[in-house]
Design an enzyme around this catalytic site. Structure first.
Site, PDB file in Angstrom:
ATOM      1  N   MET A  75      41.487   9.685  42.535  1.00 30.37           N
ATOM      2  CA  MET A  75      41.940   8.334  42.877  1.00 30.37           C
ATOM      3  C   MET A  75      41.021   7.228  42.365  1.00 30.37           C
ATOM      4  O   MET A  75      41.200   6.064  42.705  1.00 30.37           O
ATOM      5  CB  MET A  75      42.104   8.199  44.396  1.00 30.37           C
ATOM      6  N   CYS A  76      40.038   7.573  41.557  1.00 35.12           N
ATOM      7  CA  CYS A  76      39.143   6.552  40.997  1.00 35.12           C
ATOM      8  C   CYS A  76      39.813   5.843  39.824  1.00 35.12           C
ATOM      9  O   CYS A  76      40.466   6.475  39.001  1.00 35.12           O
ATOM     10  CB  CYS A  76      37.838   7.186  40.523  1.00 35.12           C
ATOM     11  N   HIS A  77      39.608   4.538  39.773  1.00 34.54           N
ATOM     12  CA  HIS A  77      40.115   3.747  38.659  1.00 34.54           C
ATOM     13  C   HIS A  77      39.174   3.886  37.466  1.00 34.54           C
ATOM     14  O   HIS A  77      37.955   3.919  37.656  1.00 34.54           O
ATOM     15  CB  HIS A  77      40.188   2.265  39.043  1.00 34.54           C
ATOM     16  N   MET A 115      31.331   5.526  43.282  1.00 33.43           N
ATOM     17  CA  MET A 115      31.649   6.895  42.863  1.00 33.43           C
ATOM     18  C   MET A 115      31.015   7.223  41.515  1.00 33.43           C
ATOM     19  O   MET A 115      30.607   8.362  41.276  1.00 33.43           O
ATOM     20  CB  MET A 115      33.164   7.111  42.823  1.00 33.43           C
ATOM     21  N   GLU A 116      30.891   6.238  40.652  1.00 31.08           N
ATOM     22  CA  GLU A 116      30.250   6.463  39.355  1.00 31.08           C
ATOM     23  C   GLU A 116      28.770   6.775  39.538  1.00 31.08           C
ATOM     24  O   GLU A 116      28.227   7.664  38.876  1.00 31.08           O
ATOM     25  CB  GLU A 116      30.455   5.244  38.450  1.00 31.08           C
ATOM     26  N   ASP A 130      21.109  23.822  35.684  1.00 30.38           N
ATOM     27  CA  ASP A 130      21.524  24.663  34.564  1.00 30.38           C
ATOM     28  C   ASP A 130      20.394  24.856  33.555  1.00 30.38           C
ATOM     29  O   ASP A 130      20.182  25.958  33.049  1.00 30.38           O
ATOM     30  CB  ASP A 130      22.742  24.052  33.868  1.00 30.38           C
TER      31      ASP A 130
END
EC number: 4.6.1.17
Length: 160
Positions: A75-77, A115-116, A130
């Site tokens: 749902m992120c733009h 969110m970014e 990793d």
């Protein structure tokens, strides 16, 4: 269900309409911590990680993660980011080291960049893991959170 902005009247997911929102300068700072053994820390300091410098690769991965957030969080733009930077700070702890990863993300837009920033530190931590797992798989990624956000209708938030 109508208390949540990402649900329509039929109870189905939707992307929030931000077309009427004002463009403002928005920033977000997020942080994640990964604990590592003395062995991993020493290998990094001595250039002994076969895949290369894990913080340099994690820096690039974090920036890429911020740019790709809308591709992996449904749902992120998509946002035109104006800046993304990550910092890496080691802290000696009882049984090794903690690596604190912090991302700062900025844009001028209609929606925030929280969110970014969270994606940037998460991807950076995963990449660091990793890069170093051949030396020691007991590393733990933890404490990923939003430190601060500014801009937009809701104003400033600071994690306490």
């Amino acid at each position: 269900m109508n208390n949540f902005s990402h649900w329509n009247e039929a109870g189905r997911p939707k992307m929030v309409d931000i077309s009427e929102k004002e463009i403002t300068t928005r920033t977000a700072i997020a942080r994640s911590t990964i604990t590592l053994s003395n062995e991993v820390y020493q290998a990094i300091q001595q250039g002994g990680i076969k895949k290369g410098d894990p913080t340099q690769v994690a820096q690039i991965a974090g920036i890429m993660g911020a740019k790709k957030t809308a591709d992996i969080i449904p749902m992120c733009h998509p946002i035109m980011l104006q800046g993304t930077d990550l910092q890496f700070d080691y802290e000696k702890i009882d049984n090794g080291y903690a690596l604190h990863i912090q991302a700062t993300v900025k844009c001028n837009g209609k929606t925030g960049v929280e969110m970014e920033a969270l994606t940037a530190v998460s991807i950076a931590a995963l990449t660091f893991y990793d890069m170093c797992k051949a030396v020691d798989k007991t590393m733990v990624i933890k404490e990923t959170y939003l430190v601060e956000k500014t801009g937009g209708k809701s104003g400033t938030f600071t994690h306490k």
